[in-house]
Design a protein around this motif. Structure first.
Motif, PDB file in Angstrom:
ATOM      1  N   ASN A  26       0.842  -1.188   0.000  1.00 31.40           N
ATOM      2  CA  ASN A  26       0.000   0.000   0.000  1.00 31.40           C
ATOM      3  C   ASN A  26       0.881   1.242   0.000  1.00 31.40           C
ATOM      4  N   MET A  27       0.269   2.395  -0.212  1.00 30.11           N
ATOM      5  CA  MET A  27       1.044   3.627  -0.271  1.00 30.11           C
ATOM      6  C   MET A  27       1.693   3.979   1.070  1.00 30.11           C
ATOM      7  N   ASP A  28       1.174   3.426   2.167  1.00 27.30           N
ATOM      8  CA  ASP A  28       1.775   3.703   3.481  1.00 27.30           C
ATOM      9  C   ASP A  28       2.849   2.689   3.855  1.00 27.30           C
ATOM     10  N   ARG A  29       3.335   1.922   2.873  1.00 30.36           N
ATOM     11  CA  ARG A  29       4.437   0.960   3.028  1.00 30.36           C
ATOM     12  C   ARG A  29       4.029  -0.306   3.757  1.00 30.36           C
ATOM     13  N   THR A  30       2.743  -0.517   4.003  1.00 30.88           N
ATOM     14  CA  THR A  30       2.298  -1.766   4.619  1.00 30.88           C
ATOM     15  C   THR A  30       1.987  -2.785   3.526  1.00 30.88           C
ATOM     16  N   PRO A  31       2.240  -4.075   3.777  1.00 28.77           N
ATOM     17  CA  PRO A  31       1.990  -5.087   2.747  1.00 28.77           C
ATOM     18  C   PRO A  31       0.512  -5.189   2.389  1.00 28.77           C
ATOM     19  N   LYS A  32       0.244  -5.345   1.105  1.00 25.52           N
ATOM     20  CA  LYS A  32      -1.133  -5.468   0.613  1.00 25.52           C
ATOM     21  C   LYS A  32      -1.479  -6.915   0.296  1.00 25.52           C
ATOM     22  N   ARG A  33      -0.610  -7.593  -0.467  1.00 24.19           N
ATOM     23  CA  ARG A  33      -0.845  -8.991  -0.814  1.00 24.19           C
ATOM     24  C   ARG A  33       0.445  -9.593  -1.351  1.00 24.19           C
ATOM     25  N   VAL A  34       0.493 -10.915  -1.341  1.00 23.60           N
ATOM     26  CA  VAL A  34       1.606 -11.624  -1.983  1.00 23.60           C
ATOM     27  C   VAL A  34       1.312 -11.708  -3.466  1.00 23.60           C
ATOM     28  N   ASN A  35       2.230 -11.224  -4.270  1.00 22.77           N
ATOM     29  CA  ASN A  35       2.029 -11.229  -5.719  1.00 22.77           C
ATOM     30  C   ASN A  35       2.569 -12.507  -6.348  1.00 22.77           C
ATOM     31  N   THR A  36       3.825 -12.864  -6.020  1.00 26.94           N
ATOM     32  CA  THR A  36       4.487 -14.000  -6.655  1.00 26.94           C
ATOM     33  C   THR A  36       5.343 -14.748  -5.648  1.00 26.94           C
TER      34      THR A  36
END
Length: 279
Positions: A26-36
């Motif tokens: 996210n824009m606040d540097r917190t993880p959003k999701r695992v992509n790969t």
């Protein structure tokens, strides 16, 4: 763990392996999701061409089996160790690349050797943090490439554990022949929990821990025989522990010594940090 302790689960596993997890933020540097998730593992040649089967077909069967086992065995075991918050990062849109180059029978130094030395980013933060580039391998702790990296890790981990910031980067620079650092730099990425600025936090670090090389070596016990354990699986993020070592000195005598492994991972400075920041 599976290869060493439960080999019947995936009996084809060999030691050479590489893993990488790519996160969206996210824009606040917190993880959003695992992509790969990328995982390549060396393996036995456990499917041989037979009954008209080509080598390419045999290789594909091995790759499919490894991929299936990673998804069915490895990923569930890994994710169950984490909180539901972390588990929620792993959705059904994750891209898995399991042995994407195919056959990986020849590994280790025989398959990938050269003169570049150990990859220092793998030994530390996997590209997550800026790094000066100095290697650990072959260097004794009088070299700040090694000792000051451990000290910076020790301080950063204790500051986060104490609640000073959710995230912190500490950089220390030295000049040859001068014991005191010529520069101490702190970046909390806007995630500080204290009233002090990043510059003020940086100016407090020397009072929390002596950053002169001699004192780093003594405080973290870096002259002890501790480095065999760090020759695989990295230097950062390990579990500190005490081990008993036996070795032979130059006179042929067998010596036994109790040593502290990965002392830079301890959080025994938390109370002192909280006192300094008046928590």
């Amino acid at each position: 763990q599976i290869r060493k302790e439960e080999p019947d689960l995936m009996p084809y596993l060999r030691p050479d392996a590489k893993g990488q997890v790519t996160l969206e933020y996210n824009m606040d540097r917190t993880p959003k999701r695992v992509n790969t998730i990328v995982l390549s593992t060396q393996h036995d040649d456990f499917v041989k061409p037979h009954d008209g089967m080509s080598q390419a077909q045999a290789d594909r069967l091995m790759q499919e089996k490894i991929s299936e086992d990673v998804r069915r065995i490895v990923i569930p075991r890994l994710i169950e160790k984490y909180s539901s918050k972390v588990q929620n990062l792993l959705d059904d849109q994750v891209r898995y690349l399991i042995n994407p180059t195919g056959r990986f029978v020849l590994g280790g130094p025989a398959g990938d050797t050269g003169l570049t030395g150990r990859k220092i980013i793998v030994d530390t933060y996997g590209g997550r943090a800026a790094h000066g580039g100095g290697a650990f391998s072959g260097k004794d702790p009088s070299k700040v490439d090694r000792s000051a990296t451990y000290a910076a890790r020790y301080l950063a981990k204790n500051l986060v554990a104490a609640g000073v910031s959710d995230e912190i980067k500490i950089q220390v620079a030295y000049a040859i022949g001068q014991a005191d650092p010529v520069s101490i730099y702190v970046d909390t990425y806007g995630r500080s929990r204290v009233r002090e600025t990043d510059g003020e936090i940086a100016s407090m670090l020397s009072s929390l821990f002596d950053l002169r090389p001699y004192h780093i070596i003594k405080s973290l016990h870096l002259e002890a025989p501790i480095y065999r354990e760090s020759s695989a699986y990295g230097h950062i993020g390990r579990t500190p522990r005490v081990a008993t070592k036996s070795f032979t000195d130059g006179n042929g005598r067998t010596l036994t010594k109790e040593v502290e492994l990965f002392a830079w991972e301890k959080t025994d400075l938390v109370d002192k940090v909280r006192g300094a920041f008046h928590f």
